[in-house]
Write a protein that holds these residues in place. Structure first.
Motif, short mmCIF file in Angstrom:
data_model
loop_
_atom_site.label_atom_id
_atom_site.label_comp_id
_atom_site.label_asym_id
_atom_site.label_seq_id
_atom_site.Cartn_x
_atom_site.Cartn_y
_atom_site.Cartn_z
N TYR A 40 7.04 -69.55 -83.32
CA TYR A 40 7.57 -68.20 -83.40
C TYR A 40 7.26 -67.43 -82.11
O TYR A 40 6.15 -67.49 -81.59
N ASP A 77 2.92 -67.15 -81.85
CA ASP A 77 1.91 -67.59 -82.81
C ASP A 77 1.27 -68.88 -82.29
O ASP A 77 1.80 -69.53 -81.38
N ALA A 131 0.22 -71.96 -89.38
CA ALA A 131 0.21 -70.91 -90.41
C ALA A 131 -1.10 -70.13 -90.41
O ALA A 131 -1.59 -69.71 -91.45
N THR A 132 -1.67 -69.93 -89.24
CA THR A 132 -2.92 -69.19 -89.15
C THR A 132 -2.70 -67.70 -89.07
O THR A 132 -3.65 -66.93 -89.19
N ASN A 133 -1.49 -67.26 -88.82
CA ASN A 133 -1.18 -65.86 -88.56
C ASN A 133 -1.82 -65.33 -87.29
O ASN A 133 -1.77 -64.14 -87.03
N LYS A 134 -2.43 -66.19 -86.48
CA LYS A 134 -3.02 -65.71 -85.23
C LYS A 134 -1.93 -65.64 -84.17
O LYS A 134 -1.12 -66.54 -84.03
N LEU A 135 -1.98 -64.54 -83.43
CA LEU A 135 -0.98 -64.31 -82.39
C LEU A 135 -1.66 -64.16 -81.03
O LEU A 135 -2.80 -63.70 -80.94
N PHE A 194 -0.86 -62.27 -77.40
CA PHE A 194 0.02 -61.24 -76.87
C PHE A 194 0.04 -61.27 -75.35
O PHE A 194 -0.96 -61.59 -74.70
N ARG A 206 -5.43 -61.04 -94.99
CA ARG A 206 -5.93 -61.30 -93.65
C ARG A 206 -6.03 -60.01 -92.84
O ARG A 206 -5.12 -59.19 -92.86
N SER A 237 4.33 -65.94 -90.51
CA SER A 237 3.20 -66.14 -89.60
C SER A 237 3.31 -65.27 -88.37
O SER A 237 2.39 -65.25 -87.54
#
Lengths: 112, 114
Positions: A32, A92, A96-100, A102, B31, B100
């Protein structure tokens, strides 16, 4: 080298101009790509995202990913003074960690 | 009402003082994240928490600690503030069952350490 590089600007354009904002990335292990918009004294908000490669259009905004050159772009057509903000690209890290991660953000000013 | 709130919005403190920044959310997300934003450096992740019992260091955790008091509350502490911790701090949330790519940010806390 940072994973996501972005020209900080500032970029000043007249109202109605086409704006091109760009980022480059170095790690292809993610899916993503996002653009967040941050108005002065506010938190960032998701503007657009694309999955993998190609284009995505939403009104006056088009997000584009070129995986061969590792380039992320945001185009704004018919720019308006209300588009004046800092634009942050992000990716990302997968899994599926949701860590981004920037970019540093590009400050855009659209002059009326 | 805002979904993600941060208190205080502005704070000036002296070197060596302990300070806590608080974040609350009503989005029901599991989260939560703490970032700092500096000119030319962008947003950098300090700590993140995937649930109340799961807290992880981000890329710049030295000098910071966090506490996840409840699913809706995540606080960031500077045990002994130093001037290079002067920055804009953001809390963010996301839903593990959602996309995500989307995080929801609070309005930020502007911290100045003199």
């Amino acid at each position: 080298q940072k994973e996501v590089e972005q020209d900080p600007g500032p970029l000043s354009v007249p109202e109605g101009a086409i704006v091109s904002l760009n980022c480059t990335y170095s790690n292809s292990a993610f899916q993503y790509f996002m653009w967040y918009r941050q108005y002065s004294r506010k938190g960032p908000e998701l503007l657009m995202y694309t999955y993998s490669s190609g284009n995505k259009e939403d009104g006056r905004f088009t997000a584009q990913v070129d995986k061969s050159s590792k380039y992320i772009s945001l185009f704004i057509r018919d720019s308006q003074p209300s588009d004046s903000a800092t634009y942050l690209c992000a990716k990302d890290i997968g899994g599926a960690t949701n860590k981004l991660i920037f970019g540093t953000g590009t400050l855009l000013a659209v002059q009326p | 009402d805002a979904d993600v709130t941060q208190t205080p919005r502005n704070r000036i403190t002296k070197t060596g003082k302990r300070i806590m920044l608080e974040c609350s959310q009503t989005k029901g997300h599991d989260r939560m994240y703490w970032y700092r934003q500096d000119p030319g450096l962008g947003l950098r992740l300090i700590y993140y928490s995937f649930d109340v019992k799961d807290i992880n260091k981000g890329e710049i955790s030295d000098g910071y600690s966090v506490s996840r008091q409840a699913q809706a509350k995540f606080s960031l502490s500077l045990e002994s503030a130093i001037p290079n911790q002067t920055a804009l701090y953001f809390c963010a949330t996301s839903d593990s069952g959602g996309s995500s790519y989307e995080q929801y940010f609070g309005p930020g806390t502007r911290l100045t350490v003199t």
